[in-house]
Design an enzyme around this catalytic site. Sequence first.
Site, short mmCIF file in Angstrom:
data_model
loop_
_atom_site.label_atom_id
_atom_site.label_comp_id
_atom_site.label_asym_id
_atom_site.label_seq_id
_atom_site.Cartn_x
_atom_site.Cartn_y
_atom_site.Cartn_z
N HIS A 177 0.86 -1.19 0.00
CA HIS A 177 0.00 0.00 0.00
C HIS A 177 0.90 1.24 0.00
O HIS A 177 1.69 1.45 0.91
CB HIS A 177 -0.93 0.00 1.22
CG HIS A 177 -1.98 -1.06 1.14
ND1 HIS A 177 -2.44 -1.75 2.23
CD2 HIS A 177 -2.65 -1.55 0.07
CE1 HIS A 177 -3.36 -2.62 1.84
NE2 HIS A 177 -3.50 -2.52 0.52
N GLU A 180 1.61 3.94 2.92
CA GLU A 180 2.08 3.46 4.22
C GLU A 180 3.60 3.55 4.30
O GLU A 180 4.32 2.55 4.34
CB GLU A 180 1.52 2.04 4.44
CG GLU A 180 -0.01 2.05 4.47
CD GLU A 180 -0.70 0.70 4.36
OE1 GLU A 180 -0.02 -0.34 4.42
OE2 GLU A 180 -1.94 0.68 4.18
N ARG A 233 -3.02 4.72 -2.43
CA ARG A 233 -2.91 3.39 -1.82
C ARG A 233 -2.64 2.27 -2.84
O ARG A 233 -1.84 1.38 -2.62
CB ARG A 233 -4.23 3.08 -1.09
CG ARG A 233 -4.42 1.62 -0.64
CD ARG A 233 -5.79 1.47 0.03
NE ARG A 233 -6.20 0.10 0.27
CZ ARG A 233 -6.04 -0.54 1.44
NH1 ARG A 233 -5.45 0.08 2.44
NH2 ARG A 233 -6.48 -1.77 1.59
N HIS A 304 2.45 -3.31 6.98
CA HIS A 304 1.41 -2.32 6.69
C HIS A 304 1.38 -1.27 7.80
O HIS A 304 2.01 -1.42 8.84
CB HIS A 304 0.03 -2.99 6.63
CG HIS A 304 -0.20 -3.82 5.42
ND1 HIS A 304 -0.98 -3.43 4.37
CD2 HIS A 304 0.27 -5.06 5.10
CE1 HIS A 304 -0.99 -4.37 3.44
NE2 HIS A 304 -0.24 -5.38 3.85
N GLU A 381 0.66 -4.37 11.28
CA GLU A 381 0.17 -2.99 11.09
C GLU A 381 0.89 -2.13 12.11
O GLU A 381 0.62 -2.19 13.30
CB GLU A 381 -1.34 -2.91 11.33
CG GLU A 381 -2.18 -3.75 10.38
CD GLU A 381 -2.56 -3.02 9.09
OE1 GLU A 381 -2.15 -1.86 8.90
OE2 GLU A 381 -3.29 -3.64 8.29
O1 0X9 Z 1 -6.77 -4.06 4.48
C1 0X9 Z 1 -5.60 -4.44 4.33
O2 0X9 Z 1 -5.16 -4.87 3.27
C2 0X9 Z 1 -4.66 -4.39 5.53
N1 0X9 Z 1 -4.94 -3.22 6.32
S1 0X9 Z 1 -4.56 -1.72 5.76
O3 0X9 Z 1 -5.16 -0.75 6.67
N2 0X9 Z 1 -3.00 -1.51 5.82
O4 0X9 Z 1 -5.01 -1.60 4.42
C3 0X9 Z 1 -4.86 -5.65 6.34
C4 0X9 Z 1 -4.45 -6.90 5.66
C5 0X9 Z 1 -4.81 -8.09 6.45
N3 0X9 Z 1 -4.20 -9.27 6.02
C6 0X9 Z 1 -4.86 -10.36 5.55
N4 0X9 Z 1 -6.02 -10.29 4.99
N5 0X9 Z 1 -4.26 -11.51 5.69
ZN ZN Z 2 -1.89 -1.62 4.15
#
Ligand code: 0X9
Ligand code: ZN
Length: 421
Positions: A177, A180, A233, A304, A381
Amino acid sequence: MRLIWLLATLVVLSSAGTVKDPPKVRYDNYAVYKLSIKNKIQLSLLNRLSERTQNLNIWKDYDEFSKQMDIMVSPSESKRFQLFLKLYGINNQLLISNVQVLIDGEQVSSRDSGTFGWKRYYNLDEIEAWLDEILQTHPGITEDFSVGQSYEGRRIRGIKISHGSNKPGIFIESNIHAREWITSASATWFINELLTSQQPEVRNLANSYDWYIVPVFNVDGFAYSHQSDRMWRKTRQPHPTSSCIGVDGNRNFDSQWMVNNGASDDPCSETFAGPVPWSEPETKALSDYLTSIRDKFSVYISFHSYGQWLLSPYGHTKEEFPENYNDLLEIGDAFSGAIKNLVYGTEYVHGSTATVLYVASGSSVDWVFNELDKKVGFTIEFRDKARFGFVLPPSQILANCEELMAGMIALIDRTNTLGYI
Ligand code: 0X9
Ligand code: ZN
Ligand code: ZN
């Protein structure tokens, strides 16, 4: 005659420069709110509203744990949005009143030049130049590798750090992303520590494992977030039937793709899964690369921000848990405990993505877990909890990095005692 030629060249060069650097998107008086959501109706109204307008940008999706969502609102939308919140009785708290002020702050402190360090954020060219230097200073131990090419033709680079052949491998993917930024800052710091730290625990990490680290995976998006839009993003591939650009790379992997509303089919959404799995050259390249080295690594970590979570599979459902979920929780305990013990006392919450955060399908970690059968996979995160969100002040980079190292030492140690590596 020569002078004229020189002047003409200068004019052409400088105008080419302006064409290459379009004016940056500004976020004057853009506000960020934390919303507390009481029911499904409020949630679906909000989701529908945010998909209809570019004036609302979700910073952190709703999660069932906190029942909250962070959302950025443009000044032009502000009045209407407040009315909307009032009308539907949605509780809210102002987190950031002017995003541009934070972005400017980030820029000011980035003026100190000199050698590469972790007191400011660096752009892609600077990070790659630093990588080249590292590769040169540590020949034999380090090795350059290519994951593949991005949509805009950039090389997606990684570095392998190895003190001998065929040690258990640990793969770190970072900055999928674009906005970040703390993720690539932390990844480069981590690389540097593996190569230079004299701390016994860090030497042990460096000497006992083969490290594969991709500090900036979404290279196009990252470059764009520096040049044009700090809040970008997604990837940068245009869509044939929409003016909105890019795909959420972390929804584009072919594992439970698009199931359970864990991604969007709207090209304008921040969690657009793409028209099909692997529609993005970046995710396709990573899956091919990971498949090619599948016998060489056992742990997969994705960096992240923000929110201070350690997330394990599954992302696509909270009805089911992996067979080894208890082990993953134990590793999570070790990670969070080690970070909490540092002077900062920072709290990380751990658990499965779908239970702790929200349903997210088609992510890299879940794909590696399910399709490559690597049973230790986590999303970290990083800081913070929405005081600054994606625009984490440079003064917090090093503290975040210390937390990462403490957490990683504990995570790998527990993974090891549980017999995975
Ligand atoms: O939403 C996402 O892709 C991630 N959070 S963010 O706020 N950085 O965008 C979390 C990813 C979670 N991981 C998995 N789904 N395994
Ligand atoms: Zn992310
Ligand atoms: Zn626990």
